[in-house]
Design a protein around this motif. Sequence first.
Motif, PDB file in Angstrom:
ATOM      1  N   LEU A 126       0.838  -1.190   0.000  1.00 36.37           N
ATOM      2  CA  LEU A 126       0.000   0.000   0.000  1.00 36.37           C
ATOM      3  C   LEU A 126       0.882   1.252   0.000  1.00 36.37           C
ATOM      4  CD1 LEU A 126      -2.860  -0.823   2.559  1.00 36.37           C
ATOM      5  CD2 LEU A 126      -2.661  -1.433   0.134  1.00 36.37           C
ATOM      6  N   THR A 127       0.431   2.283  -0.690  1.00 33.17           N
ATOM      7  CA  THR A 127       1.185   3.526  -0.821  1.00 33.17           C
ATOM      8  C   THR A 127       0.316   4.710  -0.416  1.00 33.17           C
ATOM      9  OG1 THR A 127       0.498   3.922  -3.104  1.00 33.17           O
ATOM     10  CG2 THR A 127       2.453   2.513  -2.766  1.00 33.17           C
ATOM     11  N   LEU A 128       0.909   5.883  -0.405  1.00 29.40           N
ATOM     12  CA  LEU A 128       0.153   7.093  -0.083  1.00 29.40           C
ATOM     13  C   LEU A 128      -1.011   7.305  -1.043  1.00 29.40           C
ATOM     14  CD1 LEU A 128       3.087   9.559   0.729  1.00 29.40           C
ATOM     15  CD2 LEU A 128       1.371   8.726   2.347  1.00 29.40           C
ATOM     16  N   ASP A 129      -0.861   6.858  -2.271  1.00 29.00           N
ATOM     17  CA  ASP A 129      -1.912   7.041  -3.273  1.00 29.00           C
ATOM     18  C   ASP A 129      -2.994   5.964  -3.218  1.00 29.00           C
ATOM     19  OD1 ASP A 129      -0.691   9.323  -4.339  1.00 29.00           O
ATOM     20  OD2 ASP A 129       0.585   8.124  -5.658  1.00 29.00           O
ATOM     21  N   SER A 130      -2.665   4.801  -2.648  1.00 26.24           N
ATOM     22  CA  SER A 130      -3.598   3.675  -2.754  1.00 26.24           C
ATOM     23  C   SER A 130      -4.247   3.251  -1.445  1.00 26.24           C
ATOM     24  CB  SER A 130      -2.873   2.454  -3.347  1.00 26.24           C
ATOM     25  OG  SER A 130      -1.885   1.953  -2.453  1.00 26.24           O
ATOM     26  N   TYR A 131      -3.716   3.669  -0.289  1.00 23.37           N
ATOM     27  CA  TYR A 131      -4.150   3.040   0.955  1.00 23.37           C
ATOM     28  C   TYR A 131      -5.606   3.340   1.326  1.00 23.37           C
ATOM     29  CZ  TYR A 131      -3.792   7.228   3.986  1.00 23.37           C
ATOM     30  OH  TYR A 131      -3.973   8.443   4.583  1.00 23.37           O
ATOM     31  N   LEU A 132      -6.097   4.546   1.066  1.00 30.40           N
ATOM     32  CA  LEU A 132      -7.472   4.862   1.458  1.00 30.40           C
ATOM     33  C   LEU A 132      -8.486   4.038   0.673  1.00 30.40           C
ATOM     34  CD1 LEU A 132      -7.493   8.725   2.022  1.00 30.40           C
ATOM     35  CD2 LEU A 132      -7.940   6.934   3.709  1.00 30.40           C
ATOM     36  N   ASP A 133      -8.298   3.936  -0.629  1.00 35.11           N
ATOM     37  CA  ASP A 133      -9.214   3.132  -1.440  1.00 35.11           C
ATOM     38  C   ASP A 133      -9.202   1.670  -1.005  1.00 35.11           C
ATOM     39  OD1 ASP A 133     -10.084   5.254  -2.964  1.00 35.11           O
ATOM     40  OD2 ASP A 133      -8.621   4.945  -4.563  1.00 35.11           O
ATOM     41  N   PHE A 134      -8.037   1.181  -0.591  1.00 34.12           N
ATOM     42  CA  PHE A 134      -7.963  -0.203  -0.117  1.00 34.12           C
ATOM     43  C   PHE A 134      -8.724  -0.367   1.189  1.00 34.12           C
ATOM     44  CE2 PHE A 134      -6.003  -3.391   2.627  1.00 34.12           C
ATOM     45  CZ  PHE A 134      -6.062  -4.513   1.820  1.00 34.12           C
ATOM     46  N   TYR A 135      -8.430   0.444   2.182  1.00 37.72           N
ATOM     47  CA  TYR A 135      -9.036   0.275   3.501  1.00 37.72           C
ATOM     48  C   TYR A 135     -10.548   0.494   3.494  1.00 37.72           C
ATOM     49  CZ  TYR A 135      -4.548  -0.011   5.983  1.00 37.72           C
ATOM     50  OH  TYR A 135      -3.319  -0.405   6.460  1.00 37.72           O
ATOM     51  N   LYS A 136     -11.040   1.332   2.594  1.00 32.28           N
ATOM     52  CA  LYS A 136     -12.481   1.620   2.545  1.00 32.28           C
ATOM     53  C   LYS A 136     -13.316   0.390   2.195  1.00 32.28           C
ATOM     54  CE  LYS A 136     -12.276   6.524   1.292  1.00 32.28           C
ATOM     55  NZ  LYS A 136     -12.561   7.502   0.214  1.00 32.28           N
ATOM     56  N   ARG A 137     -12.676  -0.652   1.693  1.00 28.10           N
ATOM     57  CA  ARG A 137     -13.412  -1.857   1.297  1.00 28.10           C
ATOM     58  C   ARG A 137     -13.772  -2.743   2.486  1.00 28.10           C
ATOM     59  NH1 ARG A 137      -8.923  -4.135  -2.556  1.00 28.10           N
ATOM     60  NH2 ARG A 137     -10.148  -6.045  -2.280  1.00 28.10           N
ATOM     61  N   PHE A 138     -13.177  -2.498   3.665  1.00 25.45           N
ATOM     62  CA  PHE A 138     -13.282  -3.448   4.762  1.00 25.45           C
ATOM     63  C   PHE A 138     -13.977  -2.865   5.987  1.00 25.45           C
ATOM     64  CE2 PHE A 138      -9.673  -4.589   2.126  1.00 25.45           C
ATOM     65  CZ  PHE A 138      -9.919  -5.935   1.889  1.00 25.45           C
ATOM     66  N   SER A 139     -14.651  -3.753   6.705  1.00 27.11           N
ATOM     67  CA  SER A 139     -15.287  -3.363   7.963  1.00 27.11           C
ATOM     68  C   SER A 139     -14.286  -3.359   9.112  1.00 27.11           C
ATOM     69  CB  SER A 139     -16.427  -4.336   8.310  1.00 27.11           C
ATOM     70  OG  SER A 139     -17.422  -4.330   7.318  1.00 27.11           O
ATOM     71  N   ILE A 140     -13.322  -4.285   9.047  1.00 28.71           N
ATOM     72  CA  ILE A 140     -12.377  -4.481  10.144  1.00 28.71           C
ATOM     73  C   ILE A 140     -10.965  -4.606   9.575  1.00 28.71           C
ATOM     74  CG2 ILE A 140     -11.667  -6.042  12.012  1.00 28.71           C
ATOM     75  CD1 ILE A 140     -14.571  -6.895  12.292  1.00 28.71           C
TER      76      ILE A 140
END
Length: 357
Positions: free
Chosen positions: A245-259
């Motif tokens: 995960l990078t500064l550009d990608s981490y938010l989009d990744f984490y938004k997919r998960f509940s936990i």
Amino acid sequence: MKRKMLFLMSPTTRRDNLGDELIFLHLARALEAHGTVLVKGSESHVDGISTLGSEWRSRTIRLLARLRGQAIVNVHTPGAVLWVPEKRVRPPAGRSWIPDWVKAWVDEQDIALGRSVIPGTDQSWADKFAWLGVRDEASLQALRDHGIRNVVYLPDLAFLSPIESPSGADVERSGIALSFRKMAPDIRNSEQYTGALQHAVGELVGASRLVQRNQALFFHQVHEDASFNHDLAIATGAGEHPTRLTLDSYLDFYKRFSIVVSNRLHCLLLGAQAGAVPVALTSQRHTKVVSLFETVGWHKLIIDIDDPDGPPTRLDEIRESLDRLQPMVQSEFNRQRQLGFDVLEQGFRSFKRQGRS
């Protein structure tokens, strides 16, 4: 009126660690509100912030800053102070072109923000700092017990991130993202810890039934964690996110998960920023993570890998309470964020050039 300051930041050396990148960026931006910021070395890695440059340029900048009436503040890198005290680097012997009275007039001060310590260990490294900001109550007490007066609680710099509200496009949020470091650097018996961690992760993922629904995914945001999380994904049959995960990608990744389940602090805090519930799966001896969670009131989001009730039972309790826990995490994240900015504002308003007294 704000005191004019020149902040000289020690650069982060971890370009493969998303958490270190992010807190360095947030610290630089926060300091800009209180003075001029320059990064020591040849690269700053922050848009709009220049480097201190060569030795001659550095000397000139320092002298000009004092002529303008600015205080000069050396800002040391954030992070945990572990078993070995910080090395004190002495300047090489020899004559300097700067007279002693000029050196005294320049009068630079050292500060460190975003630190944590292991209670009960040698804290002499802290003696040289004019101001310290630590990210948990246990570290604060340990340094006060050592006799440090100019130390305050300052929320982890990751809390300076604006939180992403879990609404709207986040209706598809589900499942669990997992990421682990193999060893906890503040625990002496690393092999025992790693074995207990692997067993707990296997139990937790195996009993969650999320593997069958393709809702358990291992990932990493630090390069050194890649192989360990790959092995955990294979051992549990879960999925794996292939790239760091990078500064550009981490938010989009984490938004997919509940936990988000992890023993790496900034995986947990960045997951919380994106609206997920952070669950610390680790040992109570892992003070860097546990002390911070206890400080911000997230006691029920800690799962001890040695808990006799078993990690799956504790995770089920958390999953059943997501509707209550998610807004609690969001509210506390926002509170810590505002507190962080307030502490910096108050600290630099009253910061005195003579440092510790």
